[in-house]
Design a protein around this motif. Structure first.
Motif, mmCIF file in Angstrom:
data_model
loop_
_atom_site.group_PDB
_atom_site.id
_atom_site.type_symbol
_atom_site.label_atom_id
_atom_site.label_comp_id
_atom_site.label_asym_id
_atom_site.label_seq_id
_atom_site.Cartn_x
_atom_site.Cartn_y
_atom_site.Cartn_z
ATOM 1 N N ARG A 110 0.830 -1.209 0.000
ATOM 2 C CA ARG A 110 0.000 0.000 0.000
ATOM 3 C C ARG A 110 0.863 1.258 0.000
ATOM 4 O O ARG A 110 0.591 2.208 -0.736
ATOM 5 C CB ARG A 110 -0.923 -0.007 1.214
ATOM 6 N N ARG A 111 1.878 1.264 0.823
ATOM 7 C CA ARG A 111 2.740 2.450 0.929
ATOM 8 C C ARG A 111 3.483 2.714 -0.368
ATOM 9 O O ARG A 111 3.766 3.871 -0.702
ATOM 10 C CB ARG A 111 3.747 2.274 2.082
ATOM 11 N N TRP A 112 3.815 1.644 -1.111
ATOM 12 C CA TRP A 112 4.596 1.837 -2.335
ATOM 13 C C TRP A 112 3.700 2.160 -3.525
ATOM 14 O O TRP A 112 3.962 3.109 -4.270
ATOM 15 C CB TRP A 112 5.422 0.582 -2.639
ATOM 16 N N PHE A 113 2.628 1.381 -3.716
ATOM 17 C CA PHE A 113 1.821 1.528 -4.925
ATOM 18 C C PHE A 113 0.773 2.632 -4.854
ATOM 19 O O PHE A 113 0.571 3.372 -5.831
ATOM 20 C CB PHE A 113 1.117 0.206 -5.261
ATOM 21 N N LEU A 114 0.053 2.728 -3.766
ATOM 22 C CA LEU A 114 -1.118 3.605 -3.740
ATOM 23 C C LEU A 114 -0.804 5.085 -3.975
ATOM 24 O O LEU A 114 -1.522 5.746 -4.743
ATOM 25 C CB LEU A 114 -1.886 3.413 -2.428
ATOM 26 N N PRO A 115 0.242 5.654 -3.361
ATOM 27 C CA PRO A 115 0.535 7.061 -3.673
ATOM 28 C C PRO A 115 0.875 7.277 -5.144
ATOM 29 O O PRO A 115 0.520 8.311 -5.723
ATOM 30 C CB PRO A 115 1.740 7.372 -2.771
ATOM 31 N N ARG A 116 1.533 6.318 -5.761
ATOM 32 C CA ARG A 116 1.882 6.434 -7.178
ATOM 33 C C ARG A 116 0.637 6.328 -8.064
ATOM 34 O O ARG A 116 0.533 7.020 -9.081
ATOM 35 C CB ARG A 116 2.909 5.355 -7.538
ATOM 36 N N ILE A 117 -0.300 5.452 -7.679
ATOM 37 C CA ILE A 117 -1.550 5.358 -8.431
ATOM 38 C C ILE A 117 -2.323 6.657 -8.322
ATOM 39 O O ILE A 117 -2.826 7.197 -9.315
ATOM 40 C CB ILE A 117 -2.393 4.168 -7.919
ATOM 41 N N ALA A 118 -2.436 7.188 -7.112
ATOM 42 C CA ALA A 118 -3.201 8.416 -6.882
ATOM 43 C C ALA A 118 -2.587 9.620 -7.584
ATOM 44 O O ALA A 118 -3.296 10.579 -7.924
ATOM 45 C CB ALA A 118 -3.308 8.697 -5.387
ATOM 46 N N ALA A 119 -1.282 9.573 -7.836
ATOM 47 C CA ALA A 119 -0.602 10.674 -8.524
ATOM 48 C C ALA A 119 -0.657 10.526 -10.045
ATOM 49 O O ALA A 119 -0.151 11.391 -10.770
ATOM 50 C CB ALA A 119 0.855 10.754 -8.064
ATOM 51 N N GLY A 120 -1.238 9.447 -10.536
ATOM 52 C CA GLY A 120 -1.279 9.216 -11.973
ATOM 53 C C GLY A 120 0.084 8.870 -12.537
ATOM 54 O O GLY A 120 0.388 9.189 -13.686
ATOM 55 N N GLU A 121 0.885 8.156 -11.751
ATOM 56 C CA GLU A 121 2.252 7.842 -12.165
ATOM 57 C C GLU A 121 2.497 6.336 -12.294
ATOM 58 O O GLU A 121 3.553 5.935 -12.788
ATOM 59 C CB GLU A 121 3.250 8.417 -11.152
ATOM 60 N N CYS A 122 1.549 5.516 -11.841
ATOM 61 C CA CYS A 122 1.737 4.070 -11.862
ATOM 62 C C CYS A 122 0.506 3.441 -12.496
ATOM 63 O O CYS A 122 -0.611 3.571 -11.970
ATOM 64 C CB CYS A 122 1.932 3.545 -10.441
ATOM 65 N N PHE A 123 0.699 2.759 -13.615
ATOM 66 C CA PHE A 123 -0.413 2.232 -14.399
ATOM 67 C C PHE A 123 -0.394 0.697 -14.407
ATOM 68 O O PHE A 123 0.666 0.089 -14.539
ATOM 69 C CB PHE A 123 -0.356 2.748 -15.833
ATOM 70 N N PHE A 124 -1.576 0.105 -14.297
ATOM 71 C CA PHE A 124 -1.720 -1.343 -14.220
ATOM 72 C C PHE A 124 -2.555 -1.883 -15.372
ATOM 73 O O PHE A 124 -3.431 -1.202 -15.897
ATOM 74 C CB PHE A 124 -2.413 -1.745 -12.914
ATOM 75 N N SER A 125 -2.293 -3.139 -15.719
ATOM 76 C CA SER A 125 -3.151 -3.933 -16.596
ATOM 77 C C SER A 125 -3.658 -5.122 -15.795
ATOM 78 O O SER A 125 -3.242 -5.348 -14.659
ATOM 79 C CB SER A 125 -2.379 -4.418 -17.827
ATOM 80 N N LEU A 126 -4.568 -5.892 -16.414
ATOM 81 C CA LEU A 126 -5.107 -7.090 -15.775
ATOM 82 C C LEU A 126 -4.485 -8.336 -16.377
ATOM 83 O O LEU A 126 -4.349 -8.435 -17.595
ATOM 84 C CB LEU A 126 -6.630 -7.150 -15.953
ATOM 85 N N GLY A 127 -4.132 -9.293 -15.549
ATOM 86 C CA GLY A 127 -3.566 -10.557 -16.010
ATOM 87 C C GLY A 127 -4.480 -11.710 -15.650
ATOM 88 O O GLY A 127 -4.106 -12.597 -14.875
ATOM 89 N N MET A 128 -5.691 -11.694 -16.206
ATOM 90 C CA MET A 128 -6.666 -12.740 -15.902
ATOM 91 C C MET A 128 -6.838 -13.707 -17.078
ATOM 92 O O MET A 128 -6.518 -14.881 -16.983
ATOM 93 C CB MET A 128 -8.016 -12.117 -15.533
ATOM 94 N N SER A 129 -7.379 -13.226 -18.189
ATOM 95 C CA SER A 129 -7.745 -14.104 -19.307
ATOM 96 C C SER A 129 -6.534 -14.799 -19.914
ATOM 97 O O SER A 129 -5.422 -14.274 -19.922
ATOM 98 C CB SER A 129 -8.461 -13.292 -20.398
ATOM 99 N N GLU A 130 -6.796 -16.010 -20.432
ATOM 100 C CA GLU A 130 -5.767 -16.802 -21.099
ATOM 101 C C GLU A 130 -6.339 -17.375 -22.399
ATOM 102 O O GLU A 130 -7.551 -17.340 -22.608
ATOM 103 C CB GLU A 130 -5.278 -17.929 -20.188
#
Length: 379
Positions: A110-130
């Motif tokens: 939480r301490r590492w990812f969440l501030p970066r997400i909230a700042a628009g600096e860390c972007f994620f994709s989903l790794g579900m479908s195969e």
């Protein structure tokens, strides 16, 4: 299934008008709107939106967010989607990853990812479908094998939106064998720049390159990047899907198309066409109320996965039917290079609409979820 009626509070409605005014000023006069969540991947816009406190809104202030409610986020998202804003960069991280980290992540994560997400600096994709496990997520074959200092991940993910542009993706994988195929699954946070990760674009029918195949060949993931508990991946991903399936993105893809047509031809509608638009408006508002009800439930700490599945089902079916109605009303040849915004959006809708009932869970799977819930309730 319970959909509790709800309305926006005065403060929530005021937020809507604030976002609308900001978008009027932030988007250029020659802006070409996208289709709902199909807006462009624009990190600069995401950072500008984050500066307003409107990315990762429900992230608590102690982690860099605005500490806003789920419904406040709902209001902001409605306005962004209605405007066709370029939200693709931060979309998954904001909609899905952040709530999942808050619920299942470690304090370090939480301490590492969440501030970066909230700042628009860390972007994620989903790794579900195969390739052989689309909506049937329990059939995933990607494996994570224990190593001395973490996990070795091997497998293939598909339809991984913007994996060629984003930083991380959360991978659902099998960490142990089990007779119950829903057991033995876990979620790992994988750095998309890691050695062994190969991202290959999958061209779509309209020529766009925003979904990908991601091959993981001996990718190392340290222990600190396990999301939640090992073996609890199924329960976690099910809770996560309530965020993915119930939002305004499941019924607002066509709003820009409707607006563009009415701007050009609204005064010339005959009674039959006007009646068709009336039915569309009534259905749109009804689905919107279902979606808002799910947002209230999420705000109260519930996990309305079944209700979310129903919203996604009726929402995407509605979107496809609207496209067909617009084709009939407009009676135009489909031309992606059309001169008007309506012509361009209609062509884009026709090419993309078949995917709407597939992504996020097929109609058949979603109806199965709803049917099982109704059967249990009847007993």
């Amino acid at each position: 299934m319970i959909f509790t009626p709800t309305v926006l509070s005065p403060a929530e409605d005021a937020l809507r008008h604030e976002v609308r005014r900001w978008l009027d000023a932030a988007l250029p006069a020659d802006f070409r709107p996208g289709l709902g969540l199909g807006g462009r991947h624009d990190p600069e816009f995401s950072r500008a939106l984050a500066a307003q406190g409107w990315v990762g809104m429900s992230i608590p202030r102690e982690y860099g967010g605005a500490g806003a409610s789920t419904v406040e986020r709902f209001v902001v998202v409605e306005e962004l989607l209605a405007a066709g804003a370029p939200i693709a960069a931060h979309w998954i991280a904001e909609r899905q990853t952040a709530p999942t980290l808050m619920r299942f992540g470690t304090e370090e994560q939480r301490r590492w990812f969440l501030p970066r997400i909230a700042a628009g600096e860390c972007f994620f994709s989903l790794g579900m479908s195969e390739p052989d496990a689309g909506s049937d997520l329990a059939s995933v074959r990607t494996t994570a094998t224990r190593t001395e200092d973490g996990w070795r991940v091997d497998g293939t993910k598909v339809w991984t939106t913007n994996a060629h542009l984003n930083h991380f993706f959360v991978v659902l994988c099998r960490t142990s064998a089990a007779d119950d195929r829903h057991a033995g699954l876990s979620q790992l946070i994988v750095d998309l720049s890691s050695p062994g990760v190969t991202v290959s674009p999958i061209p779509l029918i309209d020529g766009e390159l925003h979904v990908n195949e991601v091959v993981l060949d001996g990718v190392h993931v340290p222990d600190e990047r396990v999301l939640g508990e090992v073996g609890q991946g199924w329960a976690q991903v099910t809770a996560e899907l309530a965020h993915e399936r119930s939002g305004p993105d499941r019924y607002l893809s066509v709003l820009g198309l409707l607006r563009a047509f009415l701007a050009d031809h609204g005064k010339d509608l005959d009674d039959s066409d006007a009646a068709a638009f009336g039915r569309i408006a009534a259905r749109l508002w009804s689905i919107r109320q279902l979606s808002l009800s799910v947002a209230r439930a999420l705000e109260q700490g519930e996990a309305p996965a079944t209700e979310a599945a129903l919203v996604k089902d009726v929402g995407t079916i509605f979107e496809q039917e609207v496209v067909e109605t617009m084709r009939e009303v407009a009676a135009l040849e489909i031309d992606p290079e059309g001169e008007t915004q309506f012509e361009r959006l209609l062509a884009e809708c026709v090419l993309n609409a078949p995917s709407w009932t597939l992504r996020g869970g097929t109609t058949e799977v979603l109806r199965g979820i709803a049917a099982k819930a109704l059967t249990r309730a009847a007993r």
